[in-house]
Design an enzyme around this catalytic site. Structure first.
Site, PDB file in Angstrom:
ATOM      1  N   HIS A 288       5.052   0.421  -0.441  1.00 15.58           N
ATOM      2  CA  HIS A 288       5.772  -0.441   0.494  1.00 15.58           C
ATOM      3  C   HIS A 288       4.751  -1.477   0.947  1.00 15.58           C
ATOM      4  CE1 HIS A 288       3.779   2.443   3.113  1.00 15.58           C
ATOM      5  NE2 HIS A 288       3.902   1.582   4.092  1.00 15.58           N
TER       6      HIS A 288
ATOM      7  N   GLU B 255      -0.617  -3.968  11.746  1.00 15.96           N
ATOM      8  CA  GLU B 255       0.128  -3.627  10.530  1.00 15.96           C
ATOM      9  C   GLU B 255       1.581  -4.068  10.695  1.00 15.96           C
ATOM     10  OE1 GLU B 255      -0.539   0.189   8.099  1.00 15.96           O
ATOM     11  OE2 GLU B 255       1.358   0.523   9.109  1.00 15.96           O
TER      12      GLU B 255
ATOM     13  N   HIS C 123       3.369  -4.788   4.066  1.00 15.53           N
ATOM     14  CA  HIS C 123       3.345  -5.321   5.426  1.00 15.53           C
ATOM     15  C   HIS C 123       2.843  -6.769   5.437  1.00 15.53           C
ATOM     16  CE1 HIS C 123       3.938  -1.325   7.133  1.00 15.53           C
ATOM     17  NE2 HIS C 123       2.973  -0.873   6.361  1.00 15.53           N
TER      18      HIS C 123
ATOM     19  N   ASP D   8      -5.078 -10.669   0.389  1.00 14.57           N
ATOM     20  CA  ASP D   8      -3.754 -11.292   0.485  1.00 14.57           C
ATOM     21  C   ASP D   8      -2.977 -11.176  -0.826  1.00 14.57           C
ATOM     22  OD1 ASP D   8      -1.717 -12.711   1.793  1.00 14.57           O
ATOM     23  OD2 ASP D   8      -2.397 -14.595   0.899  1.00 14.57           O
ATOM     24  N   HIS D   9      -1.714 -10.729  -0.716  1.00 16.74           N
ATOM     25  CA  HIS D   9      -0.831 -10.537  -1.878  1.00 16.74           C
ATOM     26  C   HIS D   9      -1.398  -9.505  -2.850  1.00 16.74           C
ATOM     27  CE1 HIS D   9       1.283 -14.067  -0.351  1.00 16.74           C
ATOM     28  NE2 HIS D   9       2.287 -13.722  -1.104  1.00 16.74           N
TER      29      HIS D   9
ATOM     30  N   HIS E 180       0.848  -1.194   0.000  1.00 16.93           N
ATOM     31  CA  HIS E 180       0.000   0.000   0.000  1.00 16.93           C
ATOM     32  C   HIS E 180       0.886   1.248   0.000  1.00 16.93           C
ATOM     33  CE1 HIS E 180      -0.424   1.130   4.575  1.00 16.93           C
ATOM     34  NE2 HIS E 180       0.801   0.783   4.293  1.00 16.93           N
TER      35      HIS E 180
ATOM     36  N   CYS F 170       5.790   6.505   4.253  1.00 17.18           N
ATOM     37  CA  CYS F 170       4.574   5.771   3.870  1.00 17.18           C
ATOM     38  C   CYS F 170       3.964   6.324   2.590  1.00 17.18           C
ATOM     39  CB  CYS F 170       3.534   5.822   4.990  1.00 17.18           C
ATOM     40  SG  CYS F 170       4.120   5.047   6.504  1.00 17.18           S
TER      41      CYS F 170
END
Lengths: 141, 141, 141, 141, 141, 141
Positions: free
Chosen positions: D39, D128, D41, D79-80, D14, D33
């Site tokens: 980037h 996060e 998480h 996810d991913h 994100h 950010c």
């Protein structure tokens, strides 16, 4: 309303010793924690702020600002210190995890409004060890 | 050959301070760790024994016996103590994680044979914090 | 008011099997947890006591006393046992994490007053695995 | 009333970037950010359901069903993925941990009743990182 | 000889995509990791230095200096970045955990001698998730 | 050469009981682990593969394939089972953590070559609890 948390850590020495009691009574009540030569801990500290999210940022509070605040106001006076000797706001108090969490609350409750319009301090959770910890939600008015 | 480990924990106070140096040099080298009023840590200790398995028990070593041994010989002199002041085997030594792990090795290397015919001490892993830790495998002969 | 917690652990075998149902229905509802030959877990247990701090000790409750109490009243009957077979207070009950947490509450709620004048049992948090856990705050009167 | 929790995890990319602001203001507010190249998480997600226990199963909710539900309705779309680009229910929203937790609530609050007659969604806790996390208990009516 | 470790963390976006393959082959080999819009991780990094202890400090290496070095040389170019796009030393390479660990080794192996006379880089351990991780001990000469 | 690891978990019941010994001797040697009604654990399993990286993928082994393999060959026969009763490859063996890790090695050492040309099985690390664990590197030829 949503609850946002930041985890920090510090380490410190302390002893549990009531100066109004004899050495024997201190050892009976506090056991090895009364060792007059001190012992110490790695403390983990979780600060939670509650509030609405800022529609422009999606944040209740910028956790980077919260981290900087905790470091300046809480870790700076506590990290690598002796809680009985070196910390002005603990003078004359028993440095149990309970008392330490309440004192951290008192410091941060005044400071959090400076970094967020949308949230306020909700709780202070303090781990003395991974097995012993406390949580404080402020005085109940 | 298989490697069997037991994790224990203790907490203690210490400071890093070389008495042959000035106060200024100690603060320059050790920073807040040189605080003369001490600080402290929760230490995690992992003791590993290597060997063959006993065909009758399927154990290299009974981990309950290893736990009892670690508590008697290592935790008893260290837990809730001041590493610089209270611990006879650390007198005159710098209580860094490195030195402490090597001293724990010296103690346990002599004691492990008493609780197992099939294994011997393989390593001492010592966490001063979850972020700072050492491992020692004994002197290399 | 502050909340003080102690973490302990035990391990046990169990199965989830309703004797009023067929084997097929048990397998359909409980899946592998219905294995008649049992399976087991390492349970983590967090007991929280809430109250005011004792002005003489800075404690709501002495966590060493709480640990001794949990070991005597909860771990002693549960650790290394079969929850369906060996535990008198679980006889005739489904040993789910939910039921086990409520039974632990019932035991400790009676016992905590004996070790503290300042606190009372607030919650029982029980981890069956690091991914599956429950928390119980007592009956709501 | 008892509280039952299931922990799952996913990872995603994100950035935090308010399109109504200049690039400079985004960097000033969101710092690293706001990196326009993204980037990411590893997120940990804890879903808690509260309710009474079913007398036939001892469950508030079958945690296997809850896990399957979370995977289908929450992890499958997240996810991913890139939270800003790939996720329909986040379009036009800031993908902060706060906003993401509230959107996960909105999805699961509608879905939990389908898998349990005895419980309802109580909270969404979203990490996060191990140091930054939020908890949401739904809108307060 | 003793082994001293420091743990740090960073987060980043990446994708696994071989530009010499078709999109279909990339999806077949890398699955969701090939998502062209990126995904990301919180990485945990453990750097281990081996050596003798300095008799004056009891240190193999001052872990504060090692932490500062890792932050300057490894975290600064990686944290909150896109590993495929933003990182000069990863240009033209597959940003798997394996490749990333080897590149971190190459950087630190040259830098560690500047902060310790008593130790040298021993290993780089890199967690992409708590379940997927690699360890690299340098090229075997 | 680099070392790549995947962490999985399962849970199971077992007891430690040598059938060639009396009940008294079993209780004396194995203590509560000899409880004839079983107890159980959540096991964490870390499988490490060592090798060179494939230049086309940057992988020693695709950890998704390794995860699928571990689930099919190791978790399928062990998860939610009774190690003494239900597991064919443990028949007649003591289900200690040591023995279980060696048997898991024997299974996976044959299977890993099918999923990677670049790596081979390096070690099996098995946690019976977070405090008791073993690591096996195969027979030393």
């Amino acid at each position: 309303m949503i609850y946002v948390s930041r985890k920090e850590h510090f380490n410190a020495a302390h002893k549990l010793y009531n100066p109004q009691w004899s050495k024997e009574k201190n050892q009976q009540v506090f056991g090895p924690c009364a060792n007059e030569n001190w012992h110490g801990h790695n403390y983990d500290l979780i600060i939670t702020v509650s509030g609405e999210t800022d529609p422009e940022t999606g944040f209740v509070v910028d956790l980077k600002k919260l981290s900087v605040l905790i470091k300046a106001k809480v870790l700076e006076p506590l990290d690598h210190q002796n809680l009985n000797v070196d910390v002005s706001f603990l003078q004359g108090k028993m440095p149990t995890t309970e008392v330490l969490a309440m004192e951290i609350w008192n410091i941060l409750d005044l400071e959090v409004p400076a970094i967020t319009k949308f949230g306020k301090l909700y709780s202070v959770k303090l781990y003395e060890t991974p097995r012993n910890f406390v949580e404080y939600f402020g005085p109940q008015l």
